[in-house]
Design a protein around this motif. Structure first.
Motif, PDB file in Angstrom:
ATOM      1  N   UNK A  35      14.829  63.114  68.979  1.00  0.00           N
ATOM      2  CA  UNK A  35      14.297  61.618  68.566  1.00  0.00           C
ATOM      3  C   UNK A  35      15.853  61.032  68.201  1.00  0.00           C
ATOM      4  N   UNK A  36      15.792  59.486  67.606  1.00  0.00           N
ATOM      5  CA  UNK A  36      16.888  58.807  67.378  1.00  0.00           C
ATOM      6  C   UNK A  36      16.034  59.056  65.362  1.00  0.00           C
ATOM      7  N   UNK A  37      17.810  59.513  64.774  1.00  0.00           N
ATOM      8  CA  UNK A  37      17.625  60.027  63.641  1.00  0.00           C
ATOM      9  C   UNK A  37      18.056  58.443  62.400  1.00  0.00           C
ATOM     10  N   UNK A  38      17.617  57.880  61.561  1.00  0.00           N
ATOM     11  CA  UNK A  38      18.220  57.015  61.321  1.00  0.00           C
ATOM     12  C   UNK A  38      17.946  56.657  59.371  1.00  0.00           C
ATOM     13  N   UNK A  39      19.163  57.049  58.964  1.00  0.00           N
ATOM     14  CA  UNK A  39      19.518  56.737  57.249  1.00  0.00           C
ATOM     15  C   UNK A  39      19.272  55.791  56.592  1.00  0.00           C
ATOM     16  N   UNK A  40      18.572  55.640  55.418  1.00  0.00           N
ATOM     17  CA  UNK A  40      18.510  54.376  55.395  1.00  0.00           C
ATOM     18  C   UNK A  40      18.601  53.995  53.720  1.00  0.00           C
ATOM     19  N   UNK A  51      11.351  48.890  54.087  1.00  0.00           N
ATOM     20  CA  UNK A  51      12.154  48.405  55.702  1.00  0.00           C
ATOM     21  C   UNK A  51      11.274  48.538  56.445  1.00  0.00           C
ATOM     22  N   UNK A  52      11.979  47.389  57.827  1.00  0.00           N
ATOM     23  CA  UNK A  52      10.989  47.632  59.169  1.00  0.00           C
ATOM     24  C   UNK A  52      12.153  48.012  60.151  1.00  0.00           C
ATOM     25  N   UNK A  53      11.665  49.214  60.877  1.00  0.00           N
ATOM     26  CA  UNK A  53      12.900  49.183  62.175  1.00  0.00           C
ATOM     27  C   UNK A  53      12.090  49.031  63.063  1.00  0.00           C
ATOM     28  N   UNK A  54      11.960  48.263  63.946  1.00  0.00           N
ATOM     29  CA  UNK A  54      11.479  47.970  65.526  1.00  0.00           C
ATOM     30  C   UNK A  54      12.541  47.833  66.222  1.00  0.00           C
ATOM     31  N   UNK A  55      11.561  48.813  67.105  1.00  0.00           N
ATOM     32  CA  UNK A  55      12.278  49.260  68.543  1.00  0.00           C
ATOM     33  C   UNK A  55      11.912  48.878  69.989  1.00  0.00           C
ATOM     34  N   UNK A  56      12.261  49.254  70.646  1.00  0.00           N
ATOM     35  CA  UNK A  56      11.606  48.921  72.185  1.00  0.00           C
ATOM     36  C   UNK A  56      10.016  49.785  72.502  1.00  0.00           C
ATOM     37  N   UNK A  74      12.683  57.922  62.031  1.00  0.00           N
ATOM     38  CA  UNK A  74      13.007  58.951  62.999  1.00  0.00           C
ATOM     39  C   UNK A  74      11.754  58.061  63.795  1.00  0.00           C
ATOM     40  N   UNK A  75      11.766  58.081  65.409  1.00  0.00           N
ATOM     41  CA  UNK A  75      11.043  57.239  66.327  1.00  0.00           C
ATOM     42  C   UNK A  75      12.033  58.361  67.496  1.00  0.00           C
ATOM     43  N   UNK A  76      11.043  58.354  68.788  1.00  0.00           N
ATOM     44  CA  UNK A  76      11.176  58.834  69.747  1.00  0.00           C
ATOM     45  C   UNK A  76      11.334  57.836  70.969  1.00  0.00           C
ATOM     46  N   UNK A  77      12.769  57.639  71.201  1.00  0.00           N
ATOM     47  CA  UNK A  77      12.952  56.430  72.321  1.00  0.00           C
ATOM     48  C   UNK A  77      13.194  55.962  73.705  1.00  0.00           C
ATOM     49  N   UNK A 107      21.832  59.517  65.865  1.00  0.00           N
ATOM     50  CA  UNK A 107      21.666  59.772  64.776  1.00  0.00           C
ATOM     51  C   UNK A 107      22.923  57.830  63.860  1.00  0.00           C
ATOM     52  N   UNK A 108      21.982  57.587  62.893  1.00  0.00           N
ATOM     53  CA  UNK A 108      22.517  56.771  62.000  1.00  0.00           C
ATOM     54  C   UNK A 108      22.342  55.905  60.764  1.00  0.00           C
ATOM     55  N   UNK A 109      23.179  55.672  60.383  1.00  0.00           N
ATOM     56  CA  UNK A 109      23.224  54.933  59.062  1.00  0.00           C
ATOM     57  C   UNK A 109      23.129  53.662  58.592  1.00  0.00           C
ATOM     58  N   UNK A 110      22.648  53.818  58.297  1.00  0.00           N
ATOM     59  CA  UNK A 110      22.247  51.527  57.735  1.00  0.00           C
ATOM     60  C   UNK A 110      22.283  51.767  56.429  1.00  0.00           C
ATOM     61  N   UNK A 111      23.229  50.687  55.983  1.00  0.00           N
ATOM     62  CA  UNK A 111      22.954  51.026  54.808  1.00  0.00           C
ATOM     63  C   UNK A 111      23.629  49.354  54.310  1.00  0.00           C
ATOM     64  N   UNK A 112      22.254  48.912  53.213  1.00  0.00           N
ATOM     65  CA  UNK A 112      21.862  47.687  53.382  1.00  0.00           C
ATOM     66  C   UNK A 112      22.578  47.429  51.678  1.00  0.00           C
ATOM     67  N   UNK A 113      22.656  45.808  51.748  1.00  0.00           N
ATOM     68  CA  UNK A 113      23.952  45.157  51.221  1.00  0.00           C
ATOM     69  C   UNK A 113      23.154  43.971  50.633  1.00  0.00           C
ATOM     70  N   UNK A 114      22.823  43.146  49.193  1.00  0.00           N
ATOM     71  CA  UNK A 114      22.232  42.347  49.495  1.00  0.00           C
ATOM     72  C   UNK A 114      22.784  40.965  50.623  1.00  0.00           C
TER      73      UNK A 114
END
Length: 123
Positions: A35-40, A51-56, A74-77, A107-114
């Protein structure tokens, strides 16, 4: 004599069943290396409705991310993949991040700012 055999067989069936159930729960609770794990994280003072994560190969989304809160997606790429992330604020505004290139196990980290979304790789 027959009771001993029946009890042994019943114990063996319960042991095997418990083992199988344990494997299923472990794989569901922990995505694993495929899996790919993304912390938001919401680093704003606003509520984020979605929050929408769009992958292929599809989409994953979370709802109601409050200020300062973090959730994990998490998603399976299925091999090499890329994704984007879009956050929709409660006031109607939105912000989009490029996400990036990922492979199984990333493993990714996405930090949302305005104004933007900051992406960090955390192999």
């Amino acid at each position: 004599m027959k009771r001993w055999i029946l009890r042994t067989l019943l114990g063996l069936v319960l042991l095997v069943t418990g083992f199988i159930v344990g494997i299923l729960f472990q794989s569901a609770a922990r995505p694993g290396v495929n899996a790919v794990v993304v912390e938001v994280q919401n680093a704003t003072t606003k509520n984020i409705e979605k929050v929408v994560l769009t992958h292929e190969r599809g989409r994953v989304q979370i709802c109601n991310l409050g200020p300062g809160q973090m959730q994990t997606l998490a998603f399976f790429p299925g091999g090499e993949n890329a994704y984007t992330l879009k956050a929709y604020f409660a006031d109607g505004k939105s912000v989009e991040g490029l996400g990036g290139y990922v492979e199984p196990g990333y493993a990714m980290k996405e930090t949302i700012h305005e104004e933007n979304i900051k992406t960090e790789y955390d192999f």
